[in-house]
Design an enzyme around this catalytic site. Structure first.
Site, PDB file in Angstrom:
ATOM      1  N   HIS A 110       0.826  -1.202   0.000  1.00 16.45           N
ATOM      2  CA  HIS A 110       0.000   0.000   0.000  1.00 16.45           C
ATOM      3  C   HIS A 110       0.862   1.255   0.000  1.00 16.45           C
ATOM      4  CE1 HIS A 110      -4.030  -1.493   0.189  1.00 16.45           C
ATOM      5  NE2 HIS A 110      -3.873  -2.146   1.314  1.00 16.45           N
ATOM      6  N   CYS A 179       0.148   1.691  -5.657  1.00 15.86           N
ATOM      7  CA  CYS A 179      -0.848   2.511  -6.344  1.00 15.86           C
ATOM      8  C   CYS A 179      -0.382   3.967  -6.447  1.00 15.86           C
ATOM      9  CB  CYS A 179      -2.189   2.471  -5.603  1.00 15.86           C
ATOM     10  SG  CYS A 179      -2.963   0.840  -5.603  1.00 15.86           S
ATOM     11  N   ARG A 188      -0.377   2.361 -11.382  1.00 18.26           N
ATOM     12  CA  ARG A 188       0.649   1.743 -10.555  1.00 18.26           C
ATOM     13  C   ARG A 188       1.984   2.460 -10.752  1.00 18.26           C
ATOM     14  NH1 ARG A 188      -3.401   0.247  -9.013  1.00 18.26           N
ATOM     15  NH2 ARG A 188      -4.226  -1.876  -8.778  1.00 18.26           N
TER      16      ARG A 188
END
Length: 211
Positions: A110, A179, A188
């Site tokens: 993340h 991300c 991405r």
């Protein structure tokens, strides 16, 4: 609405960081137990397969003060939302392990919330070290290149010789994916590196972790 935003931006990080710290501590305790206290004792056999969600390594990015467990698979509930980094390990997305003689060890993490281990990987520059610590060894990679933005469907970035990386042939590579832009999952961001050092765990941590 404000409470939900606070939960997403603050509380999920606290929960995920606690879970990740606990997982990292458990891994290191297990490795120490497997090694035993008797230098003459038999070494535990190598482990080459892991269950989905099972932690098996620790990723260090010294420049960013990142130390995060790596688990098998990229499941959000089992891995990423628990603050860990996930190894691409299933089906067509299956990638190499650090110990493999050739291949690309590709992981996802993340960028925001849930521990956000990859929030600042955009700050890495060529030459920055990334270290993967396992039960048996330390693997040091040198960051070589990055791709600021690509569609999520571009899985060629985690191929054995990742497209867009600048690598022209087989080798031992690492790929970090997350991300972008921040607080979205529209695209991405990709960071690549090449392995520069492998040392048995018994020799102690590499200079990238001690200097």
């Amino acid at each position: 609405m404000l409470l939900f935003v606070a939960y997403q931006l603050w509380y999920t990080n606290i929960v995920a960081e606690r879970a990740a710290d606990g997982a990292a501590g458990t891994l290191q305790q297990t490795w120490q137990r497997d090694a035993g206290t008797d230098p003459g004792g038999a070494a535990a056999p190598p482990v080459t397969a892991f269950e989905p969600g099972q932690g098996f390594a620790i990723l260090h990015i010294p420049k960013l003060d990142v130390k995060v467990p790596v688990a098998e698979g990229i499941s959000k509930p089992k891995v990423l939302d628990r603050g860990m980094v996930g190894h691409y390990a299933e089906g067509a997305l299956k990638t190499a392990m650090p110990a493999d003689e050739q291949g690309n060890f590709a992981v996802a993490g993340h960028r925001n919330t849930h521990g956000e281990p990859f929030r600042y990987i955009n700050r890495l520059v060529p030459g920055d070290p990334v270290v993967v610590e396992t039960r048996d060894a330390y693997y040091t990679y040198e960051m070589t290149s990055a791709l600021a933005q690509t569609p999520p469907t571009n899985v060629a970035v985690i191929k054995p010789v990742p497209e867009g990386s600048g690598f022209t042939g087989p080798g031992r590579y690492i790929t970090l994916t997350t991300c972008t832009p921040e607080f979205t999952s529209t695209y991405r961001m990709i960071v690549w590196g090449r392995m520069t050092d492998e040392r048995p765990r018994g020799e102690g941590p590499p200079p990238a972790l001690t200097s």
